[in-house]
Design an enzyme around this catalytic site. Sequence first.
Site, PDB file in Angstrom:
ATOM      1  N   SER A   1     -29.800  93.289   6.110  1.00  0.00           N
ATOM      2  CA  SER A   1     -29.946  92.762   4.751  1.00  0.00           C
ATOM      3  C   SER A   1     -29.243  93.220   3.723  1.00  0.00           C
ATOM      4  O   SER A   1     -28.046  93.420   3.708  1.00  0.00           O
ATOM      5  CB  SER A   1     -31.432  92.872   4.540  1.00  0.00           C
ATOM      6  OG  SER A   1     -31.979  92.476   3.529  1.00  0.00           O
TER       7      SER A   1
ATOM      8  N   HIS B   1     -37.143  87.593   8.789  1.00  0.00           N
ATOM      9  CA  HIS B   1     -36.204  88.537   8.216  1.00  0.00           C
ATOM     10  C   HIS B   1     -35.993  89.551   8.947  1.00  0.00           C
ATOM     11  O   HIS B   1     -34.740  90.043   9.156  1.00  0.00           O
ATOM     12  CB  HIS B   1     -36.657  88.464   6.807  1.00  0.00           C
ATOM     13  CG  HIS B   1     -35.308  89.426   6.033  1.00  0.00           C
ATOM     14  ND1 HIS B   1     -33.857  89.108   6.057  1.00  0.00           N
ATOM     15  CD2 HIS B   1     -35.469  90.804   5.162  1.00  0.00           C
ATOM     16  CE1 HIS B   1     -33.303  90.007   5.480  1.00  0.00           C
ATOM     17  NE2 HIS B   1     -34.134  90.857   4.907  1.00  0.00           N
TER      18      HIS B   1
END
Length: 254
Positions: free
Chosen positions: A84, A234
Amino acid sequence: MKLNHKIFGSGHPLIILHGLFGMLDNWRTIARMLEDKYQCILVDLRNHGRSPRNSEMNYKVMAEDIHELMEHLRIEHAFVLGHSMGGKVAMQFTLTYPELVDKLIVVDISPKKYPIVHKSEIKAIQSIDPAQINERNEAEKILTQFLGDDQATIQFLMKNLTRLPEGGFEWKANMPVLISNYDQLMEPIESTSIFDKPVLFIRGDRSESVKEEDWESILVLFPRAQLTTLPAGHWVHADQPEMFKNTVVSFLDS
């Protein structure tokens, strides 16, 4: 800036960078799974975990922090893995210092500009005054008001709360600076140079962070990039730790 870090195992250095509101401890499980093959260096990025706080927060300065860490540890070259926001730091660092990186792994992020995607998390964080909280469940109740039944995100943010000896809590991360610089952290990674060594992008099939239309712009910066999709959200490494580990080892050892 001297970043807080922990080292697990021995072998070729593998620098691992966490995401926004995260910390090095988020990657301890993966480091333990990899420590028999690599020297895993887990890092608290600036304004996160136990690393120093600073009002400047963008990818160029965070990349320089990683360069300083490598010099401090006398590491001449390494594998770099980032998730991320940490993936964007890893990309910026790799494009700035390509001679220091052997292979790059980017987890569930593209180099593109992103829209504001953490509105609920930011509102939840801003609604909590840690110093006025006596028990952890008080903070959890407030987070639930904003994040509903998203227990993964709630527990992720709860890890940032640490109890003070004199009572109350504080955020481990420098939340005001992270929130005030949030727009900068959504900016794209841009470079006039490329990284012409092996790169692996790993995404979760339940995540929208890396889309098919991102691939053309990824190949401009990383012409030898390849993509792997795992059955995960994610937080790919948390959802599928064994599968994630095997994917990383297969790529780094090839």
